[in-house]
Enzyme design. Structure first.
Site, PDB file in Angstrom:
ATOM      1  N   LEU A 119       0.910  -1.382  -0.445  1.00 22.47           N
ATOM      2  CA  LEU A 119       0.047   0.238   0.074  1.00 22.47           C
ATOM      3  C   LEU A 119       0.861   0.835   0.086  1.00 22.47           C
ATOM      4  O   LEU A 119      -0.199   1.799   0.579  1.00 22.47           O
ATOM      5  CB  LEU A 119      -0.707  -0.326   0.758  1.00 22.47           C
ATOM      6  CG  LEU A 119      -2.323  -1.623   1.540  1.00 22.47           C
ATOM      7  CD1 LEU A 119      -2.258  -1.247   2.657  1.00 22.47           C
ATOM      8  CD2 LEU A 119      -2.915  -1.802  -0.124  1.00 22.47           C
ATOM      9  N   LYS A 159       7.031  -2.756 -20.374  1.00 28.35           N
ATOM     10  CA  LYS A 159       6.841  -1.964 -19.757  1.00 28.35           C
ATOM     11  C   LYS A 159       8.204  -1.318 -19.316  1.00 28.35           C
ATOM     12  O   LYS A 159       8.823  -0.540 -18.997  1.00 28.35           O
ATOM     13  CB  LYS A 159       7.019  -2.647 -18.014  1.00 28.35           C
ATOM     14  CG  LYS A 159       6.672  -1.714 -17.335  1.00 28.35           C
ATOM     15  CD  LYS A 159       6.434   0.002 -17.874  1.00 28.35           C
ATOM     16  CE  LYS A 159       6.099   1.204 -16.278  1.00 28.35           C
ATOM     17  NZ  LYS A 159       6.844   1.366 -15.399  1.00 28.35           N
ATOM     18  N   GLY A 197       2.911   6.764 -12.195  1.00 29.96           N
ATOM     19  CA  GLY A 197       3.140   7.422 -11.302  1.00 29.96           C
ATOM     20  C   GLY A 197       2.153   7.157 -10.362  1.00 29.96           C
ATOM     21  O   GLY A 197       1.752   7.025  -9.892  1.00 29.96           O
ATOM     22  N   GLU A 249      11.835   5.892 -22.269  1.00 27.87           N
ATOM     23  CA  GLU A 249      11.796   6.951 -20.903  1.00 27.87           C
ATOM     24  C   GLU A 249      13.037   7.355 -20.660  1.00 27.87           C
ATOM     25  O   GLU A 249      13.623   8.266 -20.520  1.00 27.87           O
ATOM     26  CB  GLU A 249      11.073   6.530 -19.706  1.00 27.87           C
ATOM     27  CG  GLU A 249      10.763   7.365 -18.417  1.00 27.87           C
ATOM     28  CD  GLU A 249      10.414   7.064 -16.785  1.00 27.87           C
ATOM     29  OE1 GLU A 249      10.885   7.100 -16.020  1.00 27.87           O
ATOM     30  OE2 GLU A 249       9.468   6.068 -17.784  1.00 27.87           O
ATOM     31  N   TYR A 250      14.415   6.605 -20.137  1.00 26.28           N
ATOM     32  CA  TYR A 250      15.118   7.392 -19.876  1.00 26.28           C
ATOM     33  C   TYR A 250      15.995   7.544 -21.028  1.00 26.28           C
ATOM     34  O   TYR A 250      16.461   8.749 -20.927  1.00 26.28           O
ATOM     35  CB  TYR A 250      16.719   6.126 -19.568  1.00 26.28           C
ATOM     36  CG  TYR A 250      16.425   5.366 -18.434  1.00 26.28           C
ATOM     37  CD1 TYR A 250      15.320   5.305 -18.122  1.00 26.28           C
ATOM     38  CD2 TYR A 250      17.334   4.544 -18.100  1.00 26.28           C
ATOM     39  CE1 TYR A 250      15.541   4.205 -16.741  1.00 26.28           C
ATOM     40  CE2 TYR A 250      17.044   3.650 -16.796  1.00 26.28           C
ATOM     41  CZ  TYR A 250      16.272   3.823 -15.702  1.00 26.28           C
ATOM     42  OH  TYR A 250      16.479   3.028 -14.506  1.00 26.28           O
ATOM     43  N   SER A 294       2.432   1.958 -15.573  1.00 25.61           N
ATOM     44  CA  SER A 294       2.938   3.321 -15.756  1.00 25.61           C
ATOM     45  C   SER A 294       1.808   4.388 -15.120  1.00 25.61           C
ATOM     46  O   SER A 294       0.564   4.197 -15.782  1.00 25.61           O
ATOM     47  CB  SER A 294       2.920   3.536 -16.766  1.00 25.61           C
ATOM     48  OG  SER A 294       4.057   5.267 -17.268  1.00 25.61           O
TER      49      SER A 294
END
Length: 326
Positions: free
Chosen positions: A8, A190, A124, A197-198, A122
């Protein structure tokens, strides 16, 4: 629909909240009692052990979403749940596990008739509000059964302009989730997503650095420019071809702290960038940008390194160049 959620933290807690807001019944567990109590206040049913979480799931087949850090903790939790569940039940790993681990776990759990799904997630900390982009691996029947869960977590069409697609295209993709393939496929997709993304982050970072250093004393005075990088980031958000959420985040950070003084520049990597580069090597696929972006993160954790010492030695050797005093 009823689902158990293990873990959680920032992602797992918000996944539970988004599901409950849509009317799903969530039984939740975390080793931290305070985290359980917080979710209970939001409407979840807390469990103080994995066994009690399984016992609290009354619908059949039972489904449990694991949202924990990749590695030993996820490995142990999945194995523990596998010993508590039975034929037809489902375990979902929504963390950032290595896709080869998913393939192995799915094969082991299949012996007991348990379905294993790996979900690249994805979104965040913004996922509660914006929704999560989901890349799912596993048996098609299990994915289909859990569709109400995935559809709730996904962003939906939103205000993004729709792509002209073939009539037989999977409609789930433009809703923000896909069944990518068999076990391992979700985390593999993913993984590559994070590798990209990097590279995107590195391109923005280098571009902003070039802009910021245009006022450097190393340049002739008439070529120096004191550029407002925060304004440049903001204007690029408005109609330029490099607009993106990453640019939005950059613009916000620069607006609040133009010199980014509160950051040290020490950049971690989650592991998926490394796995993406390893996959490129295994598949003999060139990935120069993604590899360079990963190595730059390693570089960010050092002040000077042996490579730079070697560069200085060569410069001294061929040109008599001596190092400047720090």
């Amino acid at each position: 629909m009823q689902i158990g959620i293990v873990g959680l933290g920032r992602m797992g807690g918000n996944i539970a909240r988004r599901l409950m807001q849509a009317g799903h019944d969530c039984v939740v567990y975390d080793i931290d009692a305070a985290a359980r109590a917080e979710l209970e206040a939001d409407g979840a049913r807390p469990a103080d052990t994995l066994e009690s979480l399984v016992g609290g799931l009354t619908e059949s087949p039972r489904a449990i979403w694991v949202m924990l850090p990749a590695g030993k903790i996820t490995e142990g939790t999945v194995a523990h749940l596998g010993s508590c569940l039975g034929e037809g039940d489902m375990i979902i790993d929504g963390g950032n596990s290595y896709y080869k681990d998913d393939i192995r776990r799915a094969a082991e759990l299949k012996k007991s008739g348990i379905h294993y799904l790996d979900v690249g997630t994805s979104g965040g900390v913004w996922g509660l509000e914006r929704g999560y982009c989901l890349m799912i691996g596993g048996d098609a029947d299990a994915v289909r059964h859990l569709d109400p869960i995935f559809a709730t977590l996904a962003p939906g069409l939103g205000e993004i302009e729709r792509t002209i697609r073939n009539a037989d295209a999977d409609p789930r993709a433009e809703q923000g989730y896909i069944h990518a393939g068999p076990a391992g496929a979700g985390h593999y997709v993913k993984m590559v997503h994070n590798g990209i993304e990097y590279g995107m982050m590195q391109a923005y970072a280098e571009g902003f650095h070039i802009l910021e250093s245009k006022n450097s004393e190393t340049l002739p005075p008439d070529e120096r420019m004191d550029l407002n990088v925060a304004d440049i980031a903001e204007v690029w958000r408005r109609g330029s071809v490099i607009t993106s959420w990453l640019l939005d985040l950059s613009a916000s950070a620069l607006a609040q702290d133009p010199e980014l003084e509160k950051f040290s520049g020490y950049v971690e990597d989650s592991g998926e960038g490394r796995w993406t580069v390893e996959a490129a090597v295994e598949q003999a696929v060139p990935a120069e940008v993604l590899t360079a972006a990963l190595y730059t993160r390693f570089r960010s954790r050092q002040t000077t390194n042996f490579a730079e010492k070697t560069l200085s030695a060569m410069r001294l050797g061929f040109g008599g160049h001596t190092e400047k005093k720090a």
